[in-house]
Scaffold this active site. Structure first.
Site, short mmCIF file in Angstrom:
data_model
loop_
_atom_site.label_atom_id
_atom_site.label_comp_id
_atom_site.label_asym_id
_atom_site.label_seq_id
_atom_site.Cartn_x
_atom_site.Cartn_y
_atom_site.Cartn_z
N ARG A 1 -0.63 11.09 7.23
CA ARG A 1 -1.98 11.06 7.76
C ARG A 1 -1.95 10.47 9.16
O ARG A 1 -1.49 9.34 9.34
CB ARG A 1 -2.81 10.18 6.82
CG ARG A 1 -4.25 10.49 6.82
CD ARG A 1 -4.94 9.76 5.69
NE ARG A 1 -4.88 8.32 5.81
CZ ARG A 1 -5.85 7.51 5.40
NH1 ARG A 1 -6.92 8.00 4.84
NH2 ARG A 1 -5.73 6.21 5.51
N ASP B 1 3.92 2.19 1.66
CA ASP B 1 4.57 0.94 2.09
C ASP B 1 4.87 0.04 0.90
O ASP B 1 5.91 -0.62 0.84
CB ASP B 1 3.68 0.20 3.09
CG ASP B 1 3.77 0.80 4.48
OD1 ASP B 1 4.76 1.53 4.76
OD2 ASP B 1 2.85 0.57 5.29
N ASP C 1 -1.64 0.21 1.28
CA ASP C 1 -0.86 1.40 1.63
C ASP C 1 0.17 1.66 0.55
O ASP C 1 1.16 0.93 0.42
CB ASP C 1 -0.18 1.18 2.99
CG ASP C 1 0.48 2.46 3.49
OD1 ASP C 1 1.28 3.06 2.73
OD2 ASP C 1 0.19 2.86 4.63
N THR D 1 -6.68 10.28 13.79
CA THR D 1 -7.65 11.30 13.35
C THR D 1 -7.85 11.30 11.83
O THR D 1 -8.81 11.89 11.34
CB THR D 1 -7.15 12.70 13.73
OG1 THR D 1 -5.93 12.95 13.00
CG2 THR D 1 -6.86 12.82 15.22
C1 PRP Z 1 -1.21 8.25 2.09
C2 PRP Z 1 -1.29 8.68 0.64
C3 PRP Z 1 -1.85 10.07 0.76
C4 PRP Z 1 -2.78 9.95 1.94
C5 PRP Z 1 -4.17 9.84 1.40
O1 PRP Z 1 -0.10 8.78 2.70
O2 PRP Z 1 -0.06 8.63 -0.02
O3 PRP Z 1 -0.87 11.07 0.98
O4 PRP Z 1 -2.43 8.76 2.63
O5 PRP Z 1 -5.08 9.87 2.42
P1 PRP Z 1 -6.12 11.05 2.63
O6 PRP Z 1 -6.70 11.34 1.28
O7 PRP Z 1 -7.12 10.43 3.57
O8 PRP Z 1 -5.41 12.20 3.22
P2 PRP Z 1 0.36 8.34 4.19
O9 PRP Z 1 -0.24 9.24 5.20
O10 PRP Z 1 0.10 6.87 4.35
O11 PRP Z 1 1.90 8.67 4.18
P3 PRP Z 1 3.09 8.02 3.31
O12 PRP Z 1 2.95 8.50 1.90
O13 PRP Z 1 4.29 8.59 3.97
O14 PRP Z 1 3.01 6.53 3.41
N1 URA Z 2 -3.42 5.87 1.88
C1 URA Z 2 -3.04 4.75 1.23
O1 URA Z 2 -1.84 4.55 0.98
N2 URA Z 2 -3.98 3.88 0.85
C2 URA Z 2 -5.29 4.06 1.10
O2 URA Z 2 -6.12 3.22 0.73
C3 URA Z 2 -5.68 5.22 1.78
C4 URA Z 2 -4.72 6.14 2.15
#
Ligand code: PRP
Ligand code: URA
Length: 208
Positions: free
Chosen positions: A103, A202, A199, A107
């Site tokens: 994400r 993380d 997160d 944006t």
């Molecule tokens: C997080 C989560 C989802 C997304 C959700 O991933 O695991 O994929 O955000 O957000 P949304 O519903 O607003 O799209 P992130 O982009 O943090 O990537 P990661 O899994 O690599 O940490």
């Molecule tokens: N992605 C995450 O990992 N946590 C949130 O709360 C939203 C998006």
């Protein structure tokens, strides 16, 4: 669109531990896997069965076994990886594909960086897994991606969902069934789920 909140007491207990800021990565990972396994029980409730003849040590009987529906679990990288083990433990024959999306922090739009799916994906029922359904942008993009590959039956499975994410999927993909272990209150200004668990990527991988 059907939204299933699989809030069994065991799941609620484990989600509460995951939410706690003091829960470390090892325990967080184990809980994500355990909850996914418990959710899988609900997600697969309507799998077709076939009747079989069984010789027990005592008598012949009729029983039921899975009819062999072809399935795939597709984690959205990277946090979705934390939900794969629990599902594979219950459905060992399931195929695993990967969709890499992150994400954009400015944006909040999903950016695709990887995709590898089973070659016969269009014939499979798909469980799309990602712990967090926040704005719904990532799940919506992944679902569209799968539909472009010809997938017809998709269940979107999340540990925590925000109402905004559910609404987005309802608008974009009303045919997809959503499963979550908790439906939270809202998103904050940074697109994080409140109260959420922070997160997920993380916390699973210990990267912060
Ligand atoms: C997080 C989560 C989802 C997304 C959700 O991933 O695991 O994929 O955000 O957000 P949304 O519903 O607003 O799209 P992130 O982009 O943090 O990537 P990661 O899994 O690599 O940490
Ligand atoms: N992605 C995450 O990992 N946590 C949130 O709360 C939203 C998006």
């Amino acid at each position: 669109m059907k939204v299933n909140v699989t809030n069994h007491p065991l799941i609620q207990h484990k989600i509460s531990i995951m939410r706690n800021v003091d829960t470390g990565s090892k325990e967080f990972r184990e809980l994500a896997s355990e909850i996914s396994m418990l959710m899988c029980y609900e997600v697969t409730r309507e799998l077709p069965l076939k009747e079989v003849d069984i010789q027990t040590p005592v008598a012949m009987t009729k029983g039921k076994m899975l009819a062999g529906k072809k399935m795939a679990v597709i984690p959205i990288l990277r946090a979705g990886l934390g939900m794969v083990d629990g599902i594979v433990n219950l459905i060992p024959a399931i195929k695993i594909g990967h969709i890499g999306l992150y994400r954009d922090p400015e944006t909040l739009n999903p950016v695709e960086y990887y995709c590898k799916l089973p070659s016969d994906i269009s014939e499979r029922d798909v469980l799309l897994v990602d712990p967090m359904l926040a704005t719904g942008g990532s799940a919506s993009a992944a679902i569209q991606f799968l539909k472009n590959y010809g997938v017809k039956n998709i269940k979107s499975v999340h540990l925590i969902a925000a109402p905004e994410g559910v609404e987005r999927l309802n608008e974009d993909h009303p045919d997809v069934e959503v499963y979550c272990a908790a439906l939270d209150e809202k998103l904050n200004d940074h697109g994080y789920i409140v109260p959420g668990l922070g997160d997920a990527g993380d916390r699973i991988f210990g990267t912060k």
